[in-house]
Structure formats: structure tokens, C-alpha cells
Write a protein that holds these residues in place. Structure first.
Motif, PDB file in Angstrom:
ATOM      1  N   TRP A   1       0.732  -1.266  -0.039  1.00  0.00           N
ATOM      2  CA  TRP A   1       0.045   0.017   0.112  1.00  0.00           C
ATOM      3  C   TRP A   1       1.025   1.389   0.006  1.00  0.00           C
ATOM      4  N   MET A   2       1.724   1.383   0.854  1.00  0.00           N
ATOM      5  CA  MET A   2       2.821   2.582   0.734  1.00  0.00           C
ATOM      6  C   MET A   2       3.461   2.617  -0.462  1.00  0.00           C
ATOM      7  N   ILE A   3       3.856   1.644  -1.036  1.00  0.00           N
ATOM      8  CA  ILE A   3       4.604   1.839  -2.230  1.00  0.00           C
ATOM      9  C   ILE A   3       3.612   2.318  -3.376  1.00  0.00           C
ATOM     10  N   GLU A   4       2.470   1.626  -3.550  1.00  0.00           N
ATOM     11  CA  GLU A   4       1.453   2.209  -4.361  1.00  0.00           C
ATOM     12  C   GLU A   4       0.906   3.692  -4.114  1.00  0.00           C
ATOM     13  N   THR A   5       1.139   3.981  -3.167  1.00  0.00           N
ATOM     14  CA  THR A   5       0.544   5.448  -2.704  1.00  0.00           C
ATOM     15  C   THR A   5       1.535   6.460  -2.943  1.00  0.00           C
ATOM     16  N   TYR A   6       2.999   5.996  -2.514  1.00  0.00           N
ATOM     17  CA  TYR A   6       3.978   7.254  -2.797  1.00  0.00           C
ATOM     18  C   TYR A   6       5.087   7.182  -3.916  1.00  0.00           C
ATOM     19  N   ALA A   7       4.880   5.835  -4.465  1.00  0.00           N
ATOM     20  CA  ALA A   7       6.258   5.696  -5.260  1.00  0.00           C
ATOM     21  C   ALA A   7       6.041   6.606  -6.381  1.00  0.00           C
ATOM     22  N   PRO A   8       4.652   6.878  -6.988  1.00  0.00           N
ATOM     23  CA  PRO A   8       4.528   7.650  -8.109  1.00  0.00           C
ATOM     24  C   PRO A   8       5.088   9.223  -7.911  1.00  0.00           C
ATOM     25  N   ASP A   9       5.037   9.588  -6.678  1.00  0.00           N
ATOM     26  CA  ASP A   9       5.278  10.983  -6.402  1.00  0.00           C
ATOM     27  C   ASP A   9       6.869  11.056  -5.745  1.00  0.00           C
ATOM     28  N   LEU A  10       7.423  10.083  -5.360  1.00  0.00           N
ATOM     29  CA  LEU A  10       8.775   9.974  -4.811  1.00  0.00           C
ATOM     30  C   LEU A  10       9.719   9.616  -5.900  1.00  0.00           C
ATOM     31  N   ASN A  11       9.286   8.844  -7.023  1.00  0.00           N
ATOM     32  CA  ASN A  11      10.058   8.485  -7.943  1.00  0.00           C
ATOM     33  C   ASN A  11      11.422   7.795  -7.826  1.00  0.00           C
ATOM     34  N   PRO A  12      11.116   6.659  -6.705  1.00  0.00           N
ATOM     35  CA  PRO A  12      12.510   6.256  -6.392  1.00  0.00           C
ATOM     36  C   PRO A  12      13.263   5.438  -7.182  1.00  0.00           C
ATOM     37  N   LYS A  13      14.615   5.237  -7.097  1.00  0.00           N
ATOM     38  CA  LYS A  13      15.445   4.541  -7.831  1.00  0.00           C
ATOM     39  C   LYS A  13      15.604   3.338  -7.515  1.00  0.00           C
ATOM     40  N   MET A  14      15.442   2.972  -6.225  1.00  0.00           N
ATOM     41  CA  MET A  14      15.532   1.597  -5.604  1.00  0.00           C
ATOM     42  C   MET A  14      14.725   1.605  -4.309  1.00  0.00           C
ATOM     43  N   ILE A  15      14.234   0.458  -4.176  1.00  0.00           N
ATOM     44  CA  ILE A  15      13.367   0.080  -2.948  1.00  0.00           C
ATOM     45  C   ILE A  15      14.067  -1.239  -2.298  1.00  0.00           C
ATOM     46  N   VAL A  16      14.188  -1.123  -0.829  1.00  0.00           N
ATOM     47  CA  VAL A  16      14.626  -2.251  -0.127  1.00  0.00           C
ATOM     48  C   VAL A  16      13.496  -2.538   0.729  1.00  0.00           C
ATOM     49  N   ILE A  17      12.947  -3.897   0.599  1.00  0.00           N
ATOM     50  CA  ILE A  17      11.963  -4.413   1.621  1.00  0.00           C
ATOM     51  C   ILE A  17      12.732  -5.501   2.520  1.00  0.00           C
ATOM     52  N   ASN A  18      12.502  -5.287   3.842  1.00  0.00           N
ATOM     53  CA  ASN A  18      13.440  -6.513   4.702  1.00  0.00           C
ATOM     54  C   ASN A  18      12.070  -7.050   5.287  1.00  0.00           C
ATOM     55  N   LEU A  19      12.123  -8.395   5.137  1.00  0.00           N
ATOM     56  CA  LEU A  19      11.260  -9.073   5.868  1.00  0.00           C
ATOM     57  C   LEU A  19      11.795  -9.900   7.035  1.00  0.00           C
TER      58      LEU A  19
END
Length: 88
Positions: free
Chosen positions: A13-31
């Protein structure tokens, strides 16, 4: 943006909500094991069958991966899962 304490669903949800505005080059997801079940000790020890929980978590991760193909060039996914659920 750093976010901790979120499950794969909230991360999606966070990625779908904020990625378009933040235009990230890399995302790290830690589980961690508590992303599968609240009692992470049971997950680590393999005391119960958490297969449905794993399937749900990986469905959200696939949703994230598919969505991010349009936004980022790199997705890092460090995992801390029990040996029995190793992806290797």
C-alpha cells in the motif's frame, strides 16, 4: 522513506501510494518471521504450519514486484526466514 513494523500488505500500500510522487530509483524491503505470523518464535522453530501465511505474504510481494517494474530499476529483498522456507 523508511518504514518499519509493516507487513507485506502495508508495504504494498505504501509503495503504491507514494512511489509515483517520490520516483524512487531503488526500494529495499526487509522481511522478518513476524511478517508470516505475530508469534515469530513459532515461525522460526517451525512449530506450526504457516504455509497459508507464507503464500499470502509472497502474493503481496509479487504485487509489489509487478507494480514496481514501472517505477524502479532495482528492488532489494533481504529475507530473514526459517531455513525450511529458504528460497535457495
Amino acid at each position: 522513506m523508511g518504514v518499519n513494523g509493516y507487513s507485506a500488505l502495508e508495504t504494498a500500500w505504501m509503495i503504491e501510494t507514494y512511489a509515483p510522487d517520490l520516483n524512487p530509483k531503488m526500494i529495499v524491503i526487509n522481511l522478518f518471521a513476524n511478517d508470516v505470523h505475530n508469534d515469530f518464535i513459532k515461525v522460526i522453530k517451525g512449530e506450526e504450519n504457516f504455509e497459508p501465511n507464507y503464500k499470502q505474504m509472497f502474493q503481496y510481494l509479487e504485487r509489489i514486484r509487478t507494480y514496481l517494474q514501472q517505477w524502479v530499476s532495482s528492488l532489494w529483498l533481504p529475507l530473514s526466514l526459517p531455513k525450511s522456507k529458504s528460497l535457495l
